[in-house]
Design an enzyme around this catalytic site. Structure first.
Site, PDB file in Angstrom:
ATOM      1  N   CYS A  69     -15.991  35.572 -69.401  1.00 16.51           N
ATOM      2  CA  CYS A  69     -15.585  34.182 -69.202  1.00 16.51           C
ATOM      3  C   CYS A  69     -14.228  34.154 -68.509  1.00 16.51           C
ATOM      4  O   CYS A  69     -13.363  34.993 -68.767  1.00 16.51           O
ATOM      5  CB  CYS A  69     -15.572  33.402 -70.511  1.00 16.51           C
ATOM      6  SG  CYS A  69     -14.047  33.506 -71.465  1.00 16.51           S
ATOM      7  N   GLU A  70     -14.071  33.205 -67.612  1.00 16.83           N
ATOM      8  CA  GLU A  70     -12.835  33.152 -66.830  1.00 16.83           C
ATOM      9  C   GLU A  70     -11.658  32.596 -67.625  1.00 16.83           C
ATOM     10  O   GLU A  70     -10.523  32.686 -67.182  1.00 16.83           O
ATOM     11  CB  GLU A  70     -13.043  32.332 -65.552  1.00 16.83           C
ATOM     12  CG  GLU A  70     -13.295  30.871 -65.777  1.00 16.83           C
ATOM     13  CD  GLU A  70     -13.516  30.120 -64.475  1.00 16.83           C
ATOM     14  OE1 GLU A  70     -13.131  28.940 -64.428  1.00 16.83           O
ATOM     15  OE2 GLU A  70     -14.070  30.688 -63.522  1.00 16.83           O
ATOM     16  N   HIS A  71     -11.928  32.017 -68.786  1.00 21.50           N
ATOM     17  CA  HIS A  71     -10.843  31.417 -69.562  1.00 21.50           C
ATOM     18  C   HIS A  71     -10.104  32.427 -70.431  1.00 21.50           C
ATOM     19  O   HIS A  71      -8.885  32.358 -70.567  1.00 21.50           O
ATOM     20  CB  HIS A  71     -11.387  30.278 -70.437  1.00 21.50           C
ATOM     21  CG  HIS A  71     -12.028  29.194 -69.630  1.00 21.50           C
ATOM     22  ND1 HIS A  71     -13.241  28.628 -69.970  1.00 21.50           N
ATOM     23  CD2 HIS A  71     -11.631  28.578 -68.488  1.00 21.50           C
ATOM     24  CE1 HIS A  71     -13.552  27.707 -69.070  1.00 21.50           C
ATOM     25  NE2 HIS A  71     -12.596  27.660 -68.172  1.00 21.50           N
ATOM     26  N   HIS A  72     -10.852  33.369 -71.040  1.00 20.81           N
ATOM     27  CA  HIS A  72     -10.223  34.340 -71.938  1.00 20.81           C
ATOM     28  C   HIS A  72     -10.541  35.786 -71.539  1.00 20.81           C
ATOM     29  O   HIS A  72     -10.072  36.716 -72.189  1.00 20.81           O
ATOM     30  CB  HIS A  72     -10.690  34.115 -73.381  1.00 20.81           C
ATOM     31  CG  HIS A  72     -10.420  32.737 -73.871  1.00 20.81           C
ATOM     32  ND1 HIS A  72     -11.384  31.735 -73.883  1.00 20.81           N
ATOM     33  CD2 HIS A  72      -9.284  32.162 -74.348  1.00 20.81           C
ATOM     34  CE1 HIS A  72     -10.853  30.626 -74.345  1.00 20.81           C
ATOM     35  NE2 HIS A  72      -9.588  30.845 -74.632  1.00 20.81           N
ATOM     36  N   GLN A  86     -20.593  29.717 -67.797  1.00 21.09           N
ATOM     37  CA  GLN A  86     -22.054  29.730 -67.814  1.00 21.09           C
ATOM     38  C   GLN A  86     -22.639  28.658 -66.910  1.00 21.09           C
ATOM     39  O   GLN A  86     -23.659  28.881 -66.249  1.00 21.09           O
ATOM     40  CB  GLN A  86     -22.545  29.554 -69.260  1.00 21.09           C
ATOM     41  CG  GLN A  86     -24.057  29.665 -69.389  1.00 21.09           C
ATOM     42  CD  GLN A  86     -24.514  29.639 -70.829  1.00 21.09           C
ATOM     43  OE1 GLN A  86     -23.780  30.031 -71.732  1.00 21.09           O
ATOM     44  NE2 GLN A  86     -25.728  29.179 -71.058  1.00 21.09           N
ATOM     45  N   HIS A 140     -21.202  33.606 -76.588  1.00 25.03           N
ATOM     46  CA  HIS A 140     -19.863  33.722 -76.014  1.00 25.03           C
ATOM     47  C   HIS A 140     -18.904  34.299 -77.046  1.00 25.03           C
ATOM     48  O   HIS A 140     -18.689  33.709 -78.107  1.00 25.03           O
ATOM     49  CB  HIS A 140     -19.369  32.335 -75.575  1.00 25.03           C
ATOM     50  CG  HIS A 140     -20.126  31.776 -74.415  1.00 25.03           C
ATOM     51  ND1 HIS A 140     -19.591  31.682 -73.157  1.00 25.03           N
ATOM     52  CD2 HIS A 140     -21.394  31.297 -74.318  1.00 25.03           C
ATOM     53  CE1 HIS A 140     -20.482  31.163 -72.333  1.00 25.03           C
ATOM     54  NE2 HIS A 140     -21.587  30.918 -73.016  1.00 25.03           N
ATOM     55  N   CYS A 150     -15.791  34.393 -76.860  1.00 25.51           N
ATOM     56  CA  CYS A 150     -14.609  33.550 -77.040  1.00 25.51           C
ATOM     57  C   CYS A 150     -14.842  32.506 -78.135  1.00 25.51           C
ATOM     58  O   CYS A 150     -13.885  31.996 -78.716  1.00 25.51           O
ATOM     59  CB  CYS A 150     -14.199  32.875 -75.729  1.00 25.51           C
ATOM     60  SG  CYS A 150     -15.466  31.846 -74.987  1.00 25.51           S
TER      61      CYS A 150
END
Length: 196
Positions: free
Chosen positions: A87-90, A128, A156, A158
C-alpha cells in the site's frame, strides 16, 4: 517502458541499502550487530523486486500474445489470480486474489498474460481501487473487447497490524466496462467466480 540497465539497478540498490541502514539506526538499532549487517542490502533487493512493476509494460505483455478470433464472443475468465502488493500509504503488504473477465470483440490474448498484467500493476506502490481500475483499463485499451470486469479481494496489513487491527477484514473492489454494465452479465461473472 524503458528497461533499467544492470549498472543502474546496482547503483540504485546501493543507494537504497545506505538509506535502509540509516533508517535502522534511526529506529534505535545497532546496524553493526551481526544479525543486521546484511539487512540493508537484503531490504534494498526485496524492495526492488516488490516494485519491479514500474519497469514493465503491461500492454506490451498483452500484445505479445494477441490473436485475432472473431468468432468467440463469450466471456473469458481468469479467476483466483494470487497477487501481493504494497500500500502506498504505509508501505505495508496487501494481498489477495484478482478475478478478470473480458468478452472479445476481435482479439484474444494468451491466458497467462492476464495474471502477468495483474502482477505488473501489483508490483508498484498501490491502493486497491487503483489496482482494480488499472487492470481493467489496460485490458480494455489494449484488446478493445466488448467489455471487461475486474474484481479484487484483498487483506491489508495496514488494517491488521496497525490502526484498527481488524484481523479478518476483507476488502472487495470491482470495475467494469461495456457489456458488463448490464446487471445480468455482471451477475453471470460473479456466479462463475464463486463456483469452485
Amino acid at each position: 517502458m524503458e528497461s533499467i540497465s544492470e549498472e543502474d539497478l546496482l547503483r540504485k540498490r546501493e543507494a537504497l541499502a545506505d538509506h535502509y541502514g540509516s533508517i535502522l539506526g534511526l529506529l534505535g538499532e545497532d546496524v553493526e550487530r551481526e544479525g543486521l549487517l546484511k539487512t540493508p542490502m537484503r531490504v534494498a533487493k526485496a524492495m526492488q523486486y516488490l516494485t519491479k512493476g514500474y519497469g514493465e509494460d503491461p500492454a506490451a505483455v498483452l500484445r505479445s500474445a494477441m490473436f485475432e478470433e472473431e468468432d468467440y464472443k463469450q466471456m473469458v475468465i481468469v479467476k483466483d489470480i494470487d497477487f501481493f502488493s504494497l500500500c502506498e500509504h504505509h508501505m505495508l503488504p496487501f494481498f489477495g486474489k484478482a478475478h478478470v473477465a473480458y468478452i472479445p470483440r476481435k482479439y484474444i490474448t494468451g491466458l497467462s498474460k492476464i495474471p502477468r498484467v495483474v502482477d505488473i500493476f501489483a508490483r508498484r506502490l498501490q491502493i486497491q481501487e487503483r489496482l482494480t481500475m488499472q487492470i481493467k483499463d489496460c485490458i480494455q485499451e489494449t484488446l478493445n473487447p466488448l467489455g471487461v470486469m475486474v474484481v479484487v479481494e484483498a487483506q491489508h496489513m495496514c488494517m491488521q497490524m496497525r490502526g484498527v487491527e481488524k484481523q479478518n477484514s476483507l476488502t472487495t473492489t470491482s470495475d467494469f466496462t461495456g457489456f458488463f454494465q448490464q446487471a445480468k452479465t455482471r451477475e453471470e461473472f460473479m456466479n462463475l467466480i464463486k463456483s469452485r
